[in-house]
Design a protein around this motif. Structure first.
Motif, PDB file in Angstrom:
ATOM      1  N   VAL A 134       0.820  -1.214   0.000  1.00  0.00           N
ATOM      2  CA  VAL A 134       0.000   0.000   0.000  1.00  0.00           C
ATOM      3  C   VAL A 134       0.849   1.257   0.000  1.00  0.00           C
ATOM      4  O   VAL A 134       0.660   2.147  -0.835  1.00  0.00           O
ATOM      5  CB  VAL A 134      -0.957  -0.015   1.212  1.00  0.00           C
ATOM      6  CG1 VAL A 134      -1.769   1.283   1.249  1.00  0.00           C
ATOM      7  CG2 VAL A 134      -1.882  -1.215   1.164  1.00  0.00           C
ATOM      8  N   ASP A 135       1.789   1.356   0.930  1.00  0.00           N
ATOM      9  CA  ASP A 135       2.540   2.607   1.089  1.00  0.00           C
ATOM     10  C   ASP A 135       3.317   3.038  -0.155  1.00  0.00           C
ATOM     11  O   ASP A 135       3.371   4.230  -0.466  1.00  0.00           O
ATOM     12  CB  ASP A 135       3.487   2.495   2.287  1.00  0.00           C
ATOM     13  CG  ASP A 135       2.726   2.513   3.606  1.00  0.00           C
ATOM     14  OD1 ASP A 135       1.529   2.864   3.580  1.00  0.00           O
ATOM     15  OD2 ASP A 135       3.322   2.172   4.648  1.00  0.00           O
ATOM     16  N   PRO A 136       3.921   2.115  -0.910  1.00  0.00           N
ATOM     17  CA  PRO A 136       4.630   2.575  -2.118  1.00  0.00           C
ATOM     18  C   PRO A 136       3.692   3.141  -3.191  1.00  0.00           C
ATOM     19  O   PRO A 136       4.101   3.977  -3.998  1.00  0.00           O
ATOM     20  CB  PRO A 136       5.326   1.299  -2.609  1.00  0.00           C
ATOM     21  CG  PRO A 136       5.412   0.402  -1.420  1.00  0.00           C
ATOM     22  CD  PRO A 136       4.168   0.694  -0.643  1.00  0.00           C
ATOM     23  N   ASN A 137       2.443   2.680  -3.224  1.00  0.00           N
ATOM     24  CA  ASN A 137       1.467   3.150  -4.219  1.00  0.00           C
ATOM     25  C   ASN A 137       0.129   3.417  -3.524  1.00  0.00           C
ATOM     26  O   ASN A 137      -0.869   2.733  -3.798  1.00  0.00           O
ATOM     27  CB  ASN A 137       1.276   2.108  -5.322  1.00  0.00           C
ATOM     28  CG  ASN A 137       2.591   1.684  -5.938  1.00  0.00           C
ATOM     29  OD1 ASN A 137       3.182   2.411  -6.724  1.00  0.00           O
ATOM     30  ND2 ASN A 137       3.059   0.487  -5.549  1.00  0.00           N
ATOM     31  N   PRO A 138       0.070   4.385  -2.623  1.00  0.00           N
ATOM     32  CA  PRO A 138      -1.132   4.538  -1.785  1.00  0.00           C
ATOM     33  C   PRO A 138      -2.395   4.850  -2.569  1.00  0.00           C
ATOM     34  O   PRO A 138      -3.445   4.257  -2.319  1.00  0.00           O
ATOM     35  CB  PRO A 138      -0.753   5.676  -0.833  1.00  0.00           C
ATOM     36  CG  PRO A 138       0.329   6.424  -1.541  1.00  0.00           C
ATOM     37  CD  PRO A 138       1.083   5.406  -2.333  1.00  0.00           C
ATOM     38  N   VAL A 139      -2.322   5.776  -3.510  1.00  0.00           N
ATOM     39  CA  VAL A 139      -3.530   6.150  -4.247  1.00  0.00           C
ATOM     40  C   VAL A 139      -3.988   5.020  -5.153  1.00  0.00           C
ATOM     41  O   VAL A 139      -5.182   4.694  -5.227  1.00  0.00           O
ATOM     42  CB  VAL A 139      -3.287   7.435  -5.058  1.00  0.00           C
ATOM     43  CG1 VAL A 139      -4.525   7.796  -5.866  1.00  0.00           C
ATOM     44  CG2 VAL A 139      -2.911   8.588  -4.140  1.00  0.00           C
TER      45      VAL A 139
END
Length: 883
Positions: A314-319
């Protein structure tokens, strides 16, 4: 001799019975009688009985159902199903009838034990249903809303009406089934060991009974897992970014729930085989399924896996990862707070305000700009129009009336009774309850007035003098916002000159409200209920008298419909016949799926809620006390459920008299809450929502938020018809320039008719030109040496200079700021409207009237129309003062 010994016990029993009867009479029967009479006086007797029926039918029915469940299983367990002795033991017992005596005692005697136990357990289990009987009522009378949530695709009414009830039933049934399983199991075990020389195996009937109970436990546990899926919709682990489930919940926790169901069913089957069957008693399947189930239960408690998913997925590509879930939250929140139909108007602001000043500089434009703040008016009303010490003004309301063939915005307040201000020697029972029973009349003033002139009155004095046509046939106010005690009217007193202007006998009350006192019996009961013997012994209370109780309008409505949540600000309406109070009421829920809960404590009964509708308009007759409910939002599934449950209580809005319906308005509390939510959720794409680059906040001036205020405005809609709207300016967060102006009204913009159709329009400013916010205009005012010098001069005359509310209005392609200036005498404490400050762009003008201030601005802008006024350049024009 024996009789003498029994005498103390008989006396004691009689005293105890008398105390029980008195307590029961006072707290049950007397309250019931008075409540019935009170509901009858409001013509709501049917609603009273229906509400009692629902409450006690549901509560009693649930208790009875659980009692039957407990009793049935205890009865089955005591019917020999656990006894399994050898044949010779039975024959031995039978010969001397010992076994028969034991069996009879166990079967019939044990009922004396398990019957009260079953009743106590049933009451204990049913207690949560007593507290939530009204939620259960919604379940039975609810209907689909037609709106589906986007995660599971269920109708949102399922979550608001059914899900809380299902959760409650599941919890209580699981507790019940578990209790019965263990208690019956213990009972069978005791039976098994009570009779000697029993077989090793339980009787077949006992095995079947325990198996059925275990199946019920399994069913209720599985039901709990299924309901747990819906609980994921209310997770707040992703805040403050967004509310509701995300990747971790839907991609990790939801599959775990399904695995938990499968592993639990496998564990239940293998455990049943192991316990009840010697042939299939194999430990390995039971061990494997149990270990799997325990592992699945433990997994959600271990942060390693969800943290890993969050960190590496999630954090590397949150949107990208959370995009659909952010969109779910945006859509649900906008719908839950009724924000999905907001009309947005892009408004381009021009630096040169000369064309707008030329177009808007007409006298009519200034007739309704509210330069008198209601906070400042309250003290003026009290000192100038209180007239008698026992009258009081509690709040000032805003409204609009047709005056002299033109719609004008007015401020008005009810003159209510307050006997606490009487001399101490006059504060006796007769004065409090028979003489000083009600307020009288109201005052009204125009919201827009010229400064440095006396206050203009549309309605004033105890003779209800009005130069503009206000005429009220029954100006008495028996019901209002004050802390009212009970009143008895009419009575035998001849009251002299309390309400009128002449010392003559006042007319007796001739309304319809109140509880009649036709007999000495009812007189005695009311005296006992109100704990006041004077009611019974006073000769001034006649058979024609009526007792008026619960006269505070909020308490009155709260007793009638405690399931409605009331706006903080009921407002007064003047009609030709009498005064009315209009109270906005809301339906709330904390179960709307994926909608962000509010953190504001608007309604103490529900600390956090995530759904609100202004579903009801309530009208209270200030003279008679009648209460009428009108549904203002038929799309609300909650109010429709209540309407189905209580037929005849709620009316259609079209049934409201036209004289009252034209005074309906958009509620201030609701609008404030909606704008607080919309400040973030107007960013309706997941990318913008995640960035939060355009988040708004309330505009600020003088270190105070600019709260929504009512304004009669002509936006150029519906043939230039003026609208009574709530205005709310907002600025970017941590910035002072203006981002938008919101306007909430009830005029039907599509048909331009008088139909009630609430809506919000947001005038959004483009980013290419900075629009001054209230704090920046305040800075321009403070930087003006002329205005500062005038303020200093006034301060030398023993007056306090106070700045009123800053009014902000779109005016073509410009923004108009108006701020009143008040002078408050240190002696009288009566504020006086001394000047008004008007600002457009970077120009600031202070004058005595809006018209003259606008003329000065017009002259300045027309003179400098060709010039470009840079940011930070300010000029102030101040009308000379003679002081």
């Amino acid at each position: 001799m024996q009789k003498l010994k029994l005498l103390p016990a008989l006396i004691g029993a009689t005293l105890v019975l008398a105390v029980v009867l008195v307590v029961a009479f006072h707290f049950i029967f007397l309250d019931l009688f008075v409540d019935l009479w009170w509901f009858q006086s409001l013509k709501l007797e049917g609603y009273f009985w229906l509400r009692l029926l629902y409450k006690y039918f549901l509560s009693g029915g649930v208790t009875l159902a659980f009692f039957v469940i407990f009793f049935f299983h205890f009865w089955v367990a005591s019917s020999y199903l656990g006894l399994n002795p050898r044949e010779e033991v039975i024959n031995s017992f039978t010969k001397n009838q010992r076994f028969q005596r034991f069996a009879d005692a166990f079967m019939y005697g044990s009922a004396k034990i398990y019957t009260p136990i079953a009743l106590i357990l049933a009451i204990f289990i049913a207690i949560p249903f007593y507290n939530q009987w009204e939620q259960s009522l919604l379940y039975f009378f609810g209907s689909p809303s037609g709106v589906k949530e986007s995660v599971y695709g269920n109708d949102v009414s399922f979550y608001m009406l059914s899900y809380p009830v299902y959760s409650l039933i599941q919890q209580e049934l699981l507790i019940t089934a578990t209790l019965i399983f263990f208690m019956v199991g213990i009972l069978y075990w005791l039976e098994h060991i009570f009779v000697p020389d029993q077989s090793r195996e339980f009787h077949l009937g006992a095995k079947i009974h325990l198996t059925i109970l275990m199946i019920f436990v399994v069913i209720f546990v599985v039901w709990g897992f299924l309901l747990q899926r819906f609980g994921l919709l209310y997770t707040d682990s992703h805040e403050p970014i967004f509310y509701g489930p995300g990747v971790v919940e839907i991609r990790y926790q939801l599959p775990l729930i399904w695995l938990g169901i499968a592993s639990f069913l496998a564990t239940a089957v293998t455990a049943s085989l192991y316990i009840f069957s010697d042939k299939h008693r194999i430990k390995t399947p039971l061990f494997i399924s149990s270990a799997l189930f325990v592992g699945i239960l433990v997994l959600p408690q271990i942060d390693f896996i969800p943290d890993t998913i969050q960190e590496f997925i999630v954090d590397p590509n949150p949107v990208r990862a959370e995009k659909p879930f952010i969109q779910h939250n945006i859509d649900a929140t906008l719908n839950a707070y009724d924000l999905n139909n907001i009309k947005t108007v892009d408004l381009s602001i021009k630096l040169n305000a000369a064309p707008d000043i030329e177009k808007w500089s007409t006298q009519e434009r200034f007739e309704n700009i509210p330069v008198w703040d209601r906070e400042f008016l309250l003290n003026s009303y009290q000192q100038l129009q209180g007239i008698r010490p026992y009258y009081n003004f509690l709040s000032v309301d805003e409204d609009q009336y047709s005056i002299l063939n033109h719609v004008r915005q007015v401020n008005l307040a009810a003159r209510e009774i307050n006997i606490a201000k009487l001399p101490s020697e006059a504060q006796n029972w007769e004065n409090a309850h028979l003489r000083y029973t009600h307020g009288y009349g109201a005052v009204a003033t125009p919201a827009a007035q010229d400064a440095a002139n006396p206050l203009v009155w549309y309605l004033r004095d105890l003779n209800m003098h009005s130069d503009v046509g206000f005429n009220v046939k029954h100006p008495d106010i028996y019901y209002g916002e004050g802390k009212y005690d009970y009143a008895i009217v009419p009575n035998n007193l001849k009251i002299m000159g309390i309400s009128g202007t002449q010392p003559v006998a006042a007319d007796s009350y001739h309304g319809k409200g109140g509880i009649p006192i036709p007999s000495y019996f009812r007189k005695a009961l009311l005296a006992f209920y109100l704990q006041d013997k004077n009611i019974f012994f006073s000769t001034n209370v006649s058979t024609q008298s009526k007792v008026k109780i619960i006269r505070n309008i909020k308490k009155r409505i709260g007793k009638l419909t405690p399931f409605l949540h009331l706006d903080k600000d009921p407002y007064l309406v003047i009609t030709q016949d009498r005064f009315y109070w209009i109270q906005d009421a809301y339906t709330l829920s904390k179960y709307y799926p994926v909608s962000k809960p509010t953190n504001d404590s608007f309604f103490p009964a529900i600390k956090k809620f995530n759904y609100i509708r202004n579903s009801v308009k309530i009208v209270v007759d200030a003279f008679d006390g009648d209460v009428d409910y009108y549904i203002s939002d038929p799309s609300d599934s909650l109010i429709q459920a209540y309407s189905n449950a209580y037929p005849g209580l709620f009316k259609n809005l079209q049934e409201m008299p036209e004289e009252l319906r034209k005074h309906l308005r958009y509620p201030r509390d609701l609008y404030y809450l909606q704008m607080e939510i919309f400040a973030k959720y107007h960013q309706q794409s997941p990318e913008l929502f995640y960035e939060q680059a355009e988040t708004w906040t309330l505009a600020n001036v003088n270190k105070k938020d600019v709260l929504p205020y009512y304004q009669t405005v002509n936006f150029g809609n519906c043939n230039n018809k003026e609208e009574f709207v709530l205005i709310n300016p907002m600025t970017p967060i941590n910035r002072n320039n203006l981002s938008m102006i919101g306007a909430a009204g009830v005029q039907d913009q599509s048909t331009c008719s008088a139909a009630y159709k609430p809506g919000i329009t947001v005038y959004k400013f483009s980013k290419d030109v900075q629009v001054n916010g209230p704090a920046q205009v305040e800075a321009l005012i403070n930087q003006s040496p002329e205005i500062s010098a005038q303020f200093t001069l006034w301060g030398q005359y023993g007056s306090t200079v106070e700045m009123g509310r800053m009014i902000i209005l779109p005016m073509g392609n410009s923004i108009l700021y108006v701020q009143p200036v008040y002078l408050t005498s240190t002696k009288t404490k009566i504020p006086e409207l001394s000047r008004v400050i008007v600002s457009i762009g970077n120009e600031v003008v202070m004058d005595t009237t809006l018209w003259s201030a606008f003329k000065r601005l017009k002259q300045t802008y027309l003179k400098d129309a060709a010039e470009s006024i840079g940011p930070g350049t300010s000029r102030a024009i101040v009308e000379p003062t003679s002081k």
